[in-house]
Design a protein around this motif. Structure first.
Motif, short mmCIF file in Angstrom:
data_model
loop_
_atom_site.label_atom_id
_atom_site.label_comp_id
_atom_site.label_asym_id
_atom_site.label_seq_id
_atom_site.Cartn_x
_atom_site.Cartn_y
_atom_site.Cartn_z
N ALA A 30 0.85 -1.20 0.00
CA ALA A 30 0.00 0.00 0.00
C ALA A 30 0.88 1.25 0.00
O ALA A 30 0.57 2.24 -0.67
N GLY A 31 1.98 1.20 0.72
CA GLY A 31 2.91 2.32 0.75
C GLY A 31 3.63 2.55 -0.56
O GLY A 31 4.11 3.66 -0.83
N GLN A 104 -12.26 -0.19 -3.33
CA GLN A 104 -11.17 0.75 -3.58
C GLN A 104 -10.13 0.10 -4.49
O GLN A 104 -9.62 0.73 -5.42
N TRP A 105 -9.80 -1.15 -4.20
CA TRP A 105 -8.82 -1.87 -5.00
C TRP A 105 -9.28 -1.97 -6.45
O TRP A 105 -8.49 -1.76 -7.39
N VAL A 128 -5.41 6.75 -4.61
CA VAL A 128 -4.16 6.16 -4.14
C VAL A 128 -3.95 6.50 -2.66
O VAL A 128 -3.64 5.62 -1.85
N GLN A 129 -4.12 7.77 -2.30
CA GLN A 129 -3.92 8.18 -0.89
C GLN A 129 -4.90 7.49 0.04
O GLN A 129 -4.53 7.03 1.11
N ALA A 130 -6.15 7.42 -0.38
CA ALA A 130 -7.17 6.78 0.46
C ALA A 130 -6.81 5.31 0.69
O ALA A 130 -6.84 4.83 1.82
N PRO A 136 -3.74 0.06 5.60
CA PRO A 136 -2.95 -0.10 6.82
C PRO A 136 -3.74 0.20 8.10
O PRO A 136 -3.54 -0.46 9.12
N ALA A 137 -4.66 1.16 8.02
CA ALA A 137 -5.49 1.46 9.20
C ALA A 137 -6.38 0.27 9.53
O ALA A 137 -6.57 -0.07 10.70
N HIS A 138 -6.92 -0.38 8.51
CA HIS A 138 -7.73 -1.58 8.70
C HIS A 138 -6.90 -2.68 9.35
O HIS A 138 -7.34 -3.32 10.31
N ALA A 139 -5.71 -2.91 8.83
CA ALA A 139 -4.83 -3.95 9.39
C ALA A 139 -4.52 -3.66 10.86
O ALA A 139 -4.56 -4.56 11.70
#
Length: 174
Positions: A30-31, A104-105, A128-130, A136-139
């Motif tokens: 994601a990064g 989103q994906w 992309v930013q979202a 990562p926030a979900h993880a």
């Protein structure tokens, strides 16, 4: 969140550690998306962009659906069954994020597919930013709000079974 189980030896015999290791890769890939978008804005669809797009596609098209299946089919049902009402509600809320992240994906995939084969494409900066923030926030939420309950509510024998199921799922997908 730093993976407290991080090691080269993490395997399916420790399913929660394996799920966290997958989250580490989610954070990595994601990064890469914002970096790739910046690279494409300057250099276009060059070979480096194609390699990065292909790596991101492979991870989110192959590994992530298996990871979600591990959670949705194996871990979350046991948490719902054994948890209190608050935990069940949290499981349902976090599990629903899988669908939102999947949407989103799907928005990102066409541009990444084009880039992966060297075609010009623009990665929408907002999308992309979202995605780079939301996944990562979900993880982190799963690691903070669900996995500690899994280690408490799911016995060692059941965890071993979950690990075997996770491994078999990947054997059949290769």
């Amino acid at each position: 969140m730093r993976n407290p189980f991080a090691s080269d030896a993490v395997g399916f015999d420790t399913p929660i550690a394996m799920l966290i290791a997958c989250h580490d890769r989610v954070r990595h890939y994601a990064g890469l998306l914002p970096k790739l978008a910046g690279h494409v804005a300057i250099h276009g669809a060059d070979a480096e962009a194609a390699r990065a797009a292909l790596a991101i596609l492979r991870y989110f098209d192959v590994a992530v659906p298996l990871h979600h299946q591990d959670e949705d089919d194996d871990v979350f049902p046991l948490l719902r069954e054994r948890g209190d009402a608050a935990l069940r509600a949290r499981v349902d809320e976090i599990a629903a994020e899988h669908d939102a992240l999947g949407l989103q994906w799907q928005t990102l995939r066409p541009a990444l597919q084009a880039l992966a084969v060297g075609l010009a494409a623009t990665l929408d900066a907002g999308v992309v930013q979202a995605f780079a923030q939301d996944y990562p926030a979900h993880a982190a939420r799963e690691e903070r709000e669900l996995y500690p309950h899994a280690t408490r509510l799911i016995g060692a024998d059941e965890m071993a079974g979950i690990g075997r199921t996770m491994a078999a799922r990947r054997t059949h997908k290769d």
